[in-house]
Design a protein around this motif. Structure first.
Motif, PDB file in Angstrom:
ATOM      1  N   UNK A   7       8.236  -2.871  -3.753  1.00 51.85           N
ATOM      2  CA  UNK A   7       6.840  -3.074  -3.358  1.00 51.85           C
ATOM      3  C   UNK A   7       6.669  -4.512  -2.866  1.00 51.85           C
ATOM      4  N   UNK A   8       6.283  -4.661  -1.608  1.00 51.53           N
ATOM      5  CA  UNK A   8       6.197  -5.980  -0.995  1.00 51.53           C
ATOM      6  C   UNK A   8       5.079  -6.842  -1.564  1.00 51.53           C
ATOM      7  N   UNK A   9       4.143  -6.249  -2.289  1.00 48.53           N
ATOM      8  CA  UNK A   9       3.124  -7.044  -2.989  1.00 48.53           C
ATOM      9  C   UNK A   9       3.800  -8.026  -3.941  1.00 48.53           C
ATOM     10  N   UNK A  13       3.891 -14.011  -2.504  1.00 46.52           N
ATOM     11  CA  UNK A  13       3.863 -15.464  -2.647  1.00 46.52           C
ATOM     12  C   UNK A  13       5.156 -16.126  -2.166  1.00 46.52           C
ATOM     13  N   UNK A  14       6.008 -15.339  -1.492  1.00 50.26           N
ATOM     14  CA  UNK A  14       7.321 -15.851  -1.081  1.00 50.26           C
ATOM     15  C   UNK A  14       7.609 -15.534   0.391  1.00 50.26           C
ATOM     16  N   UNK A  19      12.704 -13.059   5.577  1.00 50.70           N
ATOM     17  CA  UNK A  19      13.687 -13.491   4.584  1.00 50.70           C
ATOM     18  C   UNK A  19      13.733 -12.521   3.401  1.00 50.70           C
ATOM     19  N   UNK A  20      12.586 -11.963   3.046  1.00 51.47           N
ATOM     20  CA  UNK A  20      12.544 -10.968   1.975  1.00 51.47           C
ATOM     21  C   UNK A  20      13.338  -9.735   2.393  1.00 51.47           C
ATOM     22  N   UNK A  21      13.177  -9.309   3.620  1.00 49.23           N
ATOM     23  CA  UNK A  21      13.922  -8.138   4.106  1.00 49.23           C
ATOM     24  C   UNK A  21      15.428  -8.391   4.055  1.00 49.23           C
ATOM     25  N   UNK A 234       4.273  -7.728 -10.724  1.00 52.26           N
ATOM     26  CA  UNK A 234       3.004  -8.181 -10.164  1.00 52.26           C
ATOM     27  C   UNK A 234       2.943  -9.678  -9.885  1.00 52.26           C
ATOM     28  N   UNK A 235       3.757 -10.476 -10.594  1.00 52.48           N
ATOM     29  CA  UNK A 235       3.653 -11.920 -10.379  1.00 52.48           C
ATOM     30  C   UNK A 235       4.950 -12.638 -10.775  1.00 52.48           C
ATOM     31  N   UNK A 236       6.058 -12.343 -10.088  1.00 51.62           N
ATOM     32  CA  UNK A 236       7.315 -13.004 -10.437  1.00 51.62           C
ATOM     33  C   UNK A 236       7.303 -14.476 -10.027  1.00 51.62           C
ATOM     34  N   UNK A 237       7.948 -15.318 -10.835  1.00 50.97           N
ATOM     35  CA  UNK A 237       8.064 -16.732 -10.469  1.00 50.97           C
ATOM     36  C   UNK A 237       9.276 -16.986  -9.592  1.00 50.97           C
TER      37      UNK A 237
END
Length: 253
Positions: A7-9, A13-14, A19-21, A234-237
């Motif tokens: 899930x791209x949500x 924040x990144x 780059x995520x892909x 939901x909110x990884x650092x």
């Protein structure tokens, strides 16, 4: 082997998405799940560019979240986006607190509203359903649950089951997996940290690094109609840590 989605949500924040892909493709993810804040503002060319970026990294956007306002008020454009990106399932993910019904009758009517909003998508060949949070499992004055009332009002709705939110709502996921096994077409795979831990991450954990019995839940979900298994935090650092450890855990189930 089961295809694993992300899930791209979780990566909001990144940036950038490109780059995520690359990260997800290298880790072995096959799919991603979009949300309206990504593609909703895009014009046609931007959506096509997004699709090309996914293709280049061996990913498909098999499922997507669309806000109720997008589904009801921008139906044609959202249909075009879903087609262009190659989705096969569309889910409405949330209703704001001020807009939530107060009683059983209201939740049943909300389910009927979702049923109506989903008809153009079902008619176009998409699976269409609801994605839960925790509030659907808080009992109403008559003892019923908003969750059950939603699906009573929307007899054709599929369910994207967010298992960790079911747990946070105080419900037994095994009970709902069994009761709704024919309606579950996707599942969110995420974990809950031990009490008092990961406060800065909202109390969530990477899959397999929390308190949930994911091997057992995974096996139960595999006996449903679920086709998409979507990692979420939901909110990884640290997005690399989250994506890496979560898929490694799933591969061990």
């Amino acid at each position: 082997m089961t295809k694993v989605s992300f899930q791209l949500y979780s990566a909001r924040n990144f940036p950038p998405l490109s780059e995520i892909f690359k990260l997800l493709g290298k880790l072995g993810y096959n799919e991603v799940e979009g949300f309206g804040g990504i593609y909703g503002p895009m014009d046609t060319d931007a959506v096509k560019a997004l699709k090309a970026d996914l293709d280049a990294n061996g990913l498909t956007m098999a499922t997507g979240h669309f806000g109720l306002d997008q589904l009801e008020n921008e139906t044609g454009r959202m249909l075009d986006i879903a087609r262009t990106l190659g989705m096969d399932a569309v889910y409405c993910p949330y209703v704001m607190p001020d807009d939530r019904p107060k009683d059983a009758e209201g939740w049943t009517a909300f389910g009927a509203r979702l049923e109506k909003a989903g008809k153009p998508f079902r008619d176009a060949g998409f699976d269409f359903g609801w994605h839960n949070h925790d509030f659907e499992f808080v009992a109403l004055a008559d003892g019923s649950l908003p969750h059950d009332r939603i699906f009573e009002g929307g007899p054709s709705l599929s369910w994207e089951m967010d298992v960790a939110w079911v747990v946070r709502g105080g419900a037994d996921p095994a009970k709902f997996i069994d009761a709704y096994k024919d309606r579950i077409t996707s599942a969110h795979i995420k974990d809950i940290a031990p009490a008092g831990e990961n406060i800065e991450e909202g109390g969530w954990a990477d899959v397999g690094h929390g308190v949930m019995d994911w091997p057992a839940i995974w096996n139960a979900l595999k006996a449903t109609n679920a086709r998409h298994f979507v990692v979420e935090h939901d909110n990884p650092s640290d997005i690399t840590r989250c994506a890496t450890r979560s898929i490694q855990s799933i591969q061990s189930f």
